[in-house]
Design a protein around this motif. Structure first.
Motif, PDB file in Angstrom:
ATOM      1  N   SER A  23      22.840  82.483  21.713  1.00  0.00           N
ATOM      2  CA  SER A  23      23.974  83.026  20.969  1.00  0.00           C
ATOM      3  C   SER A  23      25.096  82.004  20.827  1.00  0.00           C
ATOM      4  N   ASN A  24      25.318  81.196  21.872  1.00  0.00           N
ATOM      5  CA  ASN A  24      26.385  80.196  21.803  1.00  0.00           C
ATOM      6  C   ASN A  24      26.019  79.036  20.887  1.00  0.00           C
ATOM      7  N   VAL A  25      24.790  78.560  21.002  1.00  0.00           N
ATOM      8  CA  VAL A  25      24.363  77.394  20.227  1.00  0.00           C
ATOM      9  C   VAL A  25      24.273  77.710  18.744  1.00  0.00           C
ATOM     10  N   TRP A  26      23.759  78.908  18.402  1.00  0.00           N
ATOM     11  CA  TRP A  26      23.455  79.210  17.015  1.00  0.00           C
ATOM     12  C   TRP A  26      24.554  79.964  16.285  1.00  0.00           C
ATOM     13  N   ALA A  27      25.561  80.444  17.001  1.00  0.00           N
ATOM     14  CA  ALA A  27      26.564  81.302  16.362  1.00  0.00           C
ATOM     15  C   ALA A  27      27.154  80.658  15.116  1.00  0.00           C
ATOM     16  N   ASN A  28      27.531  79.388  15.213  1.00  0.00           N
ATOM     17  CA  ASN A  28      28.141  78.710  14.067  1.00  0.00           C
ATOM     18  C   ASN A  28      27.112  78.257  13.050  1.00  0.00           C
ATOM     19  N   ASP A  29      25.889  78.008  13.495  1.00  0.00           N
ATOM     20  CA  ASP A  29      24.866  77.472  12.610  1.00  0.00           C
ATOM     21  C   ASP A  29      24.248  78.537  11.708  1.00  0.00           C
ATOM     22  N   VAL A  30      24.250  79.804  12.142  1.00  0.00           N
ATOM     23  CA  VAL A  30      23.594  80.849  11.375  1.00  0.00           C
ATOM     24  C   VAL A  30      24.237  81.018  10.003  1.00  0.00           C
ATOM     25  N   VAL A  31      25.548  80.946   9.948  1.00  0.00           N
ATOM     26  CA  VAL A  31      26.242  81.046   8.656  1.00  0.00           C
ATOM     27  C   VAL A  31      25.759  79.951   7.719  1.00  0.00           C
ATOM     28  N   GLN A  32      25.601  78.737   8.240  1.00  0.00           N
ATOM     29  CA  GLN A  32      25.131  77.623   7.420  1.00  0.00           C
ATOM     30  C   GLN A  32      23.680  77.831   7.006  1.00  0.00           C
ATOM     31  N   MET A  33      22.870  78.396   7.883  1.00  0.00           N
ATOM     32  CA  MET A  33      21.472  78.681   7.550  1.00  0.00           C
ATOM     33  C   MET A  33      21.373  79.582   6.322  1.00  0.00           C
ATOM     34  N   VAL A  34      22.156  80.662   6.340  1.00  0.00           N
ATOM     35  CA  VAL A  34      22.116  81.615   5.231  1.00  0.00           C
ATOM     36  C   VAL A  34      22.622  80.956   3.948  1.00  0.00           C
ATOM     37  N   HIS A  35      23.674  80.166   4.080  1.00  0.00           N
ATOM     38  CA  HIS A  35      24.192  79.446   2.909  1.00  0.00           C
ATOM     39  C   HIS A  35      23.129  78.499   2.342  1.00  0.00           C
ATOM     40  N   ASN A  36      22.435  77.787   3.218  1.00  0.00           N
ATOM     41  CA  ASN A  36      21.387  76.876   2.772  1.00  0.00           C
ATOM     42  C   ASN A  36      20.266  77.635   2.068  1.00  0.00           C
ATOM     43  N   ALA A  37      19.899  78.791   2.626  1.00  0.00           N
ATOM     44  CA  ALA A  37      18.844  79.599   2.012  1.00  0.00           C
ATOM     45  C   ALA A  37      19.257  80.058   0.620  1.00  0.00           C
ATOM     46  N   ASP A  38      20.516  80.434   0.466  1.00  0.00           N
ATOM     47  CA  ASP A  38      21.017  80.838  -0.851  1.00  0.00           C
ATOM     48  C   ASP A  38      20.935  79.694  -1.858  1.00  0.00           C
ATOM     49  N   GLN A  39      21.172  78.477  -1.399  1.00  0.00           N
ATOM     50  CA  GLN A  39      21.157  77.321  -2.292  1.00  0.00           C
ATOM     51  C   GLN A  39      19.784  77.094  -2.900  1.00  0.00           C
ATOM     52  N   TYR A  40      18.742  77.478  -2.184  1.00  0.00           N
ATOM     53  CA  TYR A  40      17.383  77.344  -2.731  1.00  0.00           C
ATOM     54  C   TYR A  40      17.148  78.338  -3.871  1.00  0.00           C
ATOM     55  N   ARG A  41      17.926  79.395  -3.906  1.00  0.00           N
ATOM     56  CA  ARG A  41      17.731  80.442  -4.902  1.00  0.00           C
ATOM     57  C   ARG A  41      18.667  80.282  -6.093  1.00  0.00           C
ATOM     58  N   LEU A  42      19.928  79.917  -5.816  1.00  0.00           N
ATOM     59  CA  LEU A  42      20.908  79.784  -6.891  1.00  0.00           C
ATOM     60  C   LEU A  42      21.948  78.769  -6.461  1.00  0.00           C
ATOM     61  N   GLU A  43      21.813  77.543  -6.972  1.00  0.00           N
ATOM     62  CA  GLU A  43      22.671  76.460  -6.490  1.00  0.00           C
ATOM     63  C   GLU A  43      24.023  76.395  -7.171  1.00  0.00           C
ATOM     64  N   ALA A  44      24.139  76.952  -8.382  1.00  0.00           N
ATOM     65  CA  ALA A  44      25.400  76.898  -9.125  1.00  0.00           C
ATOM     66  C   ALA A  44      26.222  78.154  -8.875  1.00  0.00           C
TER      67      ALA A  44
END
Length: 256
Positions: A23-44
Motif C-alpha cells: 500500500s505504501n509503495v504503490w499508493a502514488n504509482d496507481v494513479v499513474q498506472m491508470v493514466h498510462n492505461a488511458d493513454q493507450y486508449r485515447l491519447e488526445a
C-alpha cells in the motif's frame, strides 16, 4: 538515535506486513498506472473517435453499427449515430448529465447513466473512454495471466466510481506489469452484478502501441458478444455550440 530506532520499527513493520509495504509503495504509482492505461486508449484531450461496433449472438454476426464520438476534457462527449438504421440520432454527455436526440424531435430526451448502457450498441461503452476521470483505483494483487499461451505478469487494480455518471460502479482492471497496457476488465453494475468482461486488443496507430479494439463478453446474456473497433482517432476540438442540447435538436450535423 531516536530517528534510527523509528526507522528500524518502520522497516520491521514493512517486512512483517507485506500488505502494508504494497500500500505504501504503490499508493502514488496507481494513479499513474491508470493514466498510462488511458493513454493507450485515447491519447488526445479532444478527439474524434470513429468506432465500428459488431454485435454477435451465438458466435454469429448479427449486425454492425458505426459511431463518431467527439470527446473533450471534463467528461464531455458527443456521439453521432452513423449507421443507416440509426441515422440522425445523437447522444450528448456533459459530466453526469445525458441527453438523447432523435431525428425530427423538437426536444432532447434526458436519460439516466443506466439507460446509456442499454441497447445493443453499448453506447456507454464507446462514449466513456477514460478511467482516470471517473474512478479511484487501488492495487489489489499481482497475477500471472495466460494470454494466447504466453504468461504475462499483470497488476490487478480495483476501480470504484467517484462520479454519478460512471458507466459501471466497479471495475476490476488488469494492466500489463511492464507497460500498464490494459489487458482485461470485469465491469460491475451498481447492484454489484458482473455485467461484462472486456478484453483489449493491442495494435499500432501513428507508430505507437494503442488499444485498437475491445471485445465485450456479456456475462448476463452469455450468448452475446460485442466487438468495438476503433477505426480512426484524430485530434479534433469542436466548438462549444455542439455541446448544447438545444443546438443538437435544430441541426442535423451532417458536416461532422
Amino acid at each position: 538515535m531516536f530517528n534510527s530506532f523509528k526507522n528500524y520499527l518502520v522497516g520491521a513493520a514493512l517486512i512483517l506486513s507485506p500488505s502494508l509495504w504494497v500500500s505504501n509503495v504503490w499508493a502514488n504509482d496507481v494513479v499513474q498506472m491508470v493514466h498510462n492505461a488511458d493513454q493507450y486508449r485515447l491519447e488526445a484531450k479532444s478527439a474524434k473517435v470513429v468506432s465500428l461496433v459488431s454485435l454477435y449472438e451465438h458466435h454469429q454476426l448479427d449486425k454492425t453499427r458505426k459511431y463518431s464520438v467527439y470527446t473533450r476534457p471534463n467528461r464531455e462527449s458527443l456521439v453521432l449515430f452513423k449507421s443507416e438504421v440509426e441515422a440522425g440520432q445523437k447522444m450528448l454527455m456533459l459530466g453526469d448529465n445525458y441527453w438523447l436526440v432523435m431525428p425530427k424531435s423538437r426536444r432532447p430526451i434526458r436519460i439516466t447513466p443506466m439507460q446509456k448502457l442499454l441497447g445493443e450498441a453499448s453506447v456507454g461503452d464507446i462514449s466513456t473512454l477514460t478511467w482516470s476521470e471517473d474512478y479511484s483505483a487501488t492495487l489489489v494483487d499481482v497475477e500471472s495471466l495466460d494470454i494466447d499461451g504466453e504468461t504475462v505478469e499483470a497488476n490487478l487494480l480495483s476501480l470504484v466510481a467517484t462520479t454519478k455518471g460512471a458507466s459501471y460502479q466497479k471495475i476490476d482492471l488488469w494492466l500489463n506489469k511492464q507497460s500498464d497496457f490494459p489487458i482485461k476488465a470485469d465491469l460491475y453494475l451498481r447492484s454489484g452484478k458482473l455485467a461484462k468482461q472486456a478484453w483489449f486488443k493491442a495494435g499500432e496507430r501513428n507508430g505507437q502501441t494503442r488499444v485498437t479494439a475491445m471485445t465485450l463478453l456479456d456475462q448476463i446474456q452469455p450468448a452475446k458478444k460485442t466487438v468495438i473497433e476503433y477505426q480512426e482517432i484524430t485530434e479534433v476540438e469542436l466548438a462549444d455550440k455542439y455541446y448544447n442540447p438545444a443546438y443538437l435538436t435544430r441541426n442535423a450535423l451532417a458536416e461532422l
